[in-house]
Write an enzyme that holds these catalytic residues in place. Structure first.
Site, PDB file in Angstrom:
ATOM      1  N   GLY A  54     -22.431 -22.758 -13.371  1.00  0.00           N
ATOM      2  CA  GLY A  54     -22.878 -23.227 -12.065  1.00  0.00           C
ATOM      3  C   GLY A  54     -24.357 -23.539 -12.088  1.00  0.00           C
ATOM      4  N   CYS A  81     -21.538 -19.140 -19.139  1.00  0.00           N
ATOM      5  CA  CYS A  81     -22.845 -19.605 -18.678  1.00  0.00           C
ATOM      6  C   CYS A  81     -23.283 -18.801 -17.437  1.00  0.00           C
ATOM      7  CB  CYS A  81     -22.816 -21.107 -18.429  1.00  0.00           C
ATOM      8  SG  CYS A  81     -24.455 -21.877 -18.334  1.00  0.00           S
ATOM      9  N   TYR A  82     -23.323 -19.420 -16.253  1.00  0.00           N
ATOM     10  CA  TYR A  82     -23.674 -18.672 -15.043  1.00  0.00           C
ATOM     11  C   TYR A  82     -22.747 -17.481 -14.868  1.00  0.00           C
ATOM     12  CZ  TYR A  82     -24.533 -17.655 -10.084  1.00  0.00           C
ATOM     13  OH  TYR A  82     -24.842 -17.028  -8.898  1.00  0.00           O
ATOM     14  N   HIS A 167     -20.644 -23.375 -23.430  1.00  0.00           N
ATOM     15  CA  HIS A 167     -19.463 -23.862 -22.708  1.00  0.00           C
ATOM     16  C   HIS A 167     -18.319 -24.125 -23.692  1.00  0.00           C
ATOM     17  CE1 HIS A 167     -21.080 -24.484 -18.615  1.00  0.00           C
ATOM     18  NE2 HIS A 167     -22.231 -24.594 -19.259  1.00  0.00           N
ATOM     19  N   GLU A 169     -15.305 -24.795 -22.977  1.00  0.00           N
ATOM     20  CA  GLU A 169     -14.303 -25.690 -22.409  1.00  0.00           C
ATOM     21  C   GLU A 169     -14.545 -27.163 -22.713  1.00  0.00           C
ATOM     22  OE1 GLU A 169     -17.341 -25.135 -18.997  1.00  0.00           O
ATOM     23  OE2 GLU A 169     -16.642 -24.103 -20.798  1.00  0.00           O
ATOM     24  N   ASP A 225       3.348 -40.262  -9.147  1.00  0.00           N
ATOM     25  CA  ASP A 225       3.279 -39.011  -8.384  1.00  0.00           C
ATOM     26  C   ASP A 225       4.404 -38.912  -7.359  1.00  0.00           C
ATOM     27  OD1 ASP A 225       0.985 -38.507  -9.829  1.00  0.00           O
ATOM     28  OD2 ASP A 225      -0.354 -39.289  -8.286  1.00  0.00           O
ATOM     29  N   LYS A 374      -2.552 -34.981 -13.769  1.00  0.00           N
ATOM     30  CA  LYS A 374      -1.731 -36.172 -13.980  1.00  0.00           C
ATOM     31  C   LYS A 374      -0.870 -36.070 -15.243  1.00  0.00           C
ATOM     32  CE  LYS A 374      -1.925 -39.622 -11.964  1.00  0.00           C
ATOM     33  NZ  LYS A 374      -1.137 -40.206 -10.850  1.00  0.00           N
TER      34      LYS A 374
END
Length: 518
Positions: A54, A81-82, A167, A169, A225, A374
Site C-alpha cells: 500500500g 511490503c506495507y 512483491h 505477486e 460473461d 475473466k
C-alpha cells in the site's frame, strides 16, 4: 463453505494480482477491506491471511491498520511490503523511513530457506517498491532474507507468520509464484482444489439455495460473461430461467442477429429459453444529447432494467412468476466500480451490472460469476460445454457502442463506428491476431480533421483503434500489432467508411489509461 485465503487490501495497485496468483495455484482467494474483523474472517471460512502492500506509511496519522487479533497466531499470515511493515509495527517492532524510495529490481539473499523459500536459490531477483523498512524486528521474529540495502528483506516467527519486503505477486519477481505457493501449501497446508468443475458444483448449489423454487430472468447479451452466467443458472434451475436478449441498438455489426441465431436455435448451441426484445428506439431516445460517459452508463443501466421490468409484467400476465434477475457481473467489474465492501480502492468507472441501477428495481440480483476473473469465467464456460467462439468473443461493455462514441450518440455515428469496428475485427481475424489480443475495438472520437480524397477536400471523422493484451483486465498493455495489419485496417476504413478520413492507433497502457475510452 469453501476454505478461503483472505487478501487484505491496503490500497496497493497489486492487490488484485495477489488474488489472481493465489487462484492460479487452485486455491480460492478473495479481497477484503483493511478493517475486516476476525469474526468476519471466521464467518467466511478464512484459513489464511495475506496483507497487501500500500502507499501509506504505518506511522502516518490515519494510516490503514489491522485488528491485532488477526495477527495473534490463529491464522497463517503473509505480509507483503506495507503488510510486512504493518505486522512489525503492530507486533512491537520498529518501522522507519529510509529517506529514499526503492523501486525496481533487487537481489535478495535468502538466509533461511525453510518453508517460505523452499526450493529457491541462495540469491534471487525480486521487485521492490517501498520507502520505509523494518529496522527492529518484533519479539519472536527473525530475519530470513536480506539485500545490500536491507537487513530485513523477509522475516518469520518460525511458524505461521511471515513478511516479505518485496512483491512476490508481480512478474518482475521471477520466482515469486513459488514463494506464494510455499506459503499456501507448506505453511498453510491448504488444498489446491479450486477448479472450474468445483466452482460449477458449488455455484449450482448456491443458485438453487438462492432462487429456491422461484423463476429467474437473465440479461443475455451474447458475450462470454452473460452466456456463462445463463448456462450456469440454467443448469441449476432448468427451464425456470427465461433469457432475454435486449437489442439496445448499441451492438456491434450483425451482433443481434448472431445472438438470436446462436441462443435461440432449436438445435445445437446452448439451448436456452430466449426472448428477443428490440428496444433500440428507447435507448437512443434516452441517450440523445448526453455527453457524460457516467451519464450514459446510468441511462443504459436504468433503461436496461426498465425493459426487463416490462418483460416481467408480460410474463406475470401469463401466470409465470419471476423474482430474480441474473447478471454476468465478474470480479473486475465489482472491483472497478468500488463495491460497498471496499474501503480502500477508488472507483474507476461504473459498470452497468453493479452501478447506476434504479433504486426501486423489483427483482433480486443473482450474480453467479462475481467472484471470477475473466480467464476463470472461460474455464467455467468450457466446463459447461459452451462453444469456443462464444467463450473467446472479445469483451463488450454493457452500454455498448454508447461508450465507444466520445460525446453524444446518434444513429449516424453508430453506423460509422459499427462499420469501422467490423473492418478492424475482420482484419484481426484474417491475420490470426484476434485470439492473441484480449480486447480490440474502434472508437469514434469527437475530432474531425481535414483530408484529401480524390481531388476534393474532406472534413471527416477521426477513428481510433484500440487493442490490448492482458491476463486479468485489471492491468493491460497495448498490443504490438504488425504495421501491415494496421495499414490494411486503416486503408479499408478510410475507403469503405465515407465519413472517416483519418485513423490512429492507441498506444496507452492501463494504468494510467483504462481499456475503454469512456
Amino acid at each position: 463453505m469453501r476454505p478461503t485465503v483472505a487478501i487484505v487490501d491496503y490500497g496497493s495497485q497489486y492487490t488484485q494480482v495477489i488474488a489472481r496468483r493465489v487462484r492460479e495455484s487452485r486455491v480460492y482467494g478473495e479481497v477484503f477491506p483493511h478493517d475486516v474483523t476476525p469474526a468476519e474472517l471466521a464467518a467466511r471460512g478464512v484459513v489464511a491471511v495475506i496483507l497487501s502492500g500500500g502507499p501509506a506509511s504505518v506511522y502516518d496519522e490515519g494510516a490503514p491498520g489491522i485488528d491485532p487479533a488477526i495477527l495473534d497466531g490463529r491464522w497463517p499470515v503473509l505480509g507483503i511490503c506495507y503488510g510486512m511493515q504493518l505486522m512489525a509495527h503492530v507486533l512491537g517492532g520498529e518501522v522507519v523511513a529510509e529517506g529514499k524510495r526503492e523501486y525496481g529490481p533487487a537481489t535478495v539473499t535468502i538466509d533461511e530457506h525453510g518453508a517460505l523459500f523452499d526450493g529457491l536459490a541462495p540469491r534471487e531477483r525480486a521487485w521492490m517498491s517501498h520507502g520505509d523498512s523494518v529496522q527492529r524486528l518484533p519479539p519472536g521474529f527473525r530475519a530470513i532474507a536480506s539485500t545490500g540495502r536491507l537487513a530485513t528483506a523477509a522475516m518469520s516467527d518460525g511458524a505461521k507468520r511471515f513478511g516479505v519486503q518485496f512483491h512476490p505477486e508481480v512478474a518482475h519477481t521471477p520466482r515469486g509464484g513459488e514463494v506464494l505457493r510455499n506459503f499456501l501449501f507448506r505453511v498453510c497446508a491448504v488444498r489446491g482444489d479450486w477448479t472450474a468443475a468445483a466452482f460449477v458444483d458449488e455455484a449450482v448449489r448456491e443458485i438453487q439455495a438462492e432462487i429456491g423454487d422461484g423463476h429467474a430472468i437473465c440479461a443475455l447479451s451474447g458475450g462470454v460473461d452473460s452466456a456463462v452466467a445463463a448456462s450456469l443458472v440454467a443448469r441449476a434451475i432448468g427451464d425456470r430461467l427465461t433469457c432475454v436478449f435486449v437489442d439496445t441498438g448499441l451492438m456491434r455489426a450483425n451482433e443481434a442477429t448472431e445472438v438470436v441465431a446462436t441462443f435461440g436455435a432449436p438445435e445445437g448451441g446452448p439451448r436456452l429459453r430466449l426472448v428477443h426484445v428490440d428496444a433500440a428506439e428507447r435507448f437512443l431516445s434516452r441517450l440523445s444529447g448526453v455527453e457524460d460517459p457516467e451519464g450514459k452508463r446510468a441511462i443504459v443501466g436504468e433503461e436496461f432494467i426498465r425493459v426487463f421490468e416490462g418483460e416481467v409484467a408480460m410474463i406475470a400476465r401469463a401466470d409465470r412468476r419471476l423474482d430474480h434477475i441474473v447478471h454476468g457481473t465478474i470480479y473486475p467489474d465489482v472491483i472497478e466500480s468500488k463495491s460497498p465492501g471496499s474501503k480502500t480502492s477508488a472507483r474507476i468507472k461504473t459498470h452497468h451490472n453493479v452501478g447506476g441501477l434504479p433504486a426501486d428495481m423489483t427483482l433480486r440480483n443473482v450474480e453467479p460469476l462475481r467472484r471470477l476473473f475473466k480467464d476463470e469465467v472461460r474455464r467455467v464456460g468450457a466446463e459447461l460445454g459452451i462453444p469456443g467462439d462464444i467463450l473467446w468473443r472479445h469483451p463488450f461493455p454493457g452500454p455498448g457502442l454508447a461508450v465507444r462514441i466520445v460525446g453524444p450518440v446518434d444513429r449516424e455515428k453508430l453506423d460509422v463506428l459499427r462499420c469501422a469496428d467490423a473492418i478492424f475485427l475482420e482484419e484481426l481475424r484474417a491475420a490470426d491476431w484476434y485470439r492473441k489480443v484480449a480486447q480490440a475495438f474502434a472508437v469514434l472520437t469527437p475530432v474531425r480533421s481535414v483530408g484529401v480524397q480524390g481531388d476534393f477536400r474532406t472534413y471527416g471523422h477521426l477513428v481510433a483503434l484500440r487493442a490490448v493484451t492482458t491476463d486479468d483486465f485489471m492491468t493491460a498493455d497495448w498490443a504490438r500489432l504488425p504495421y501491415d495489419l494496421l495499414e490494411r485496417a486503416s486503408s479499408r476504413i478510410v475507403n469503405e467508411v465515407p465519413s472517416v478520413n483519418r485513423v490512429v492507433y492507441d498506444v496507452s497502457s492501463k494504468p494510467p489509461a483504462t481499456i475503454e475510452w469512456e
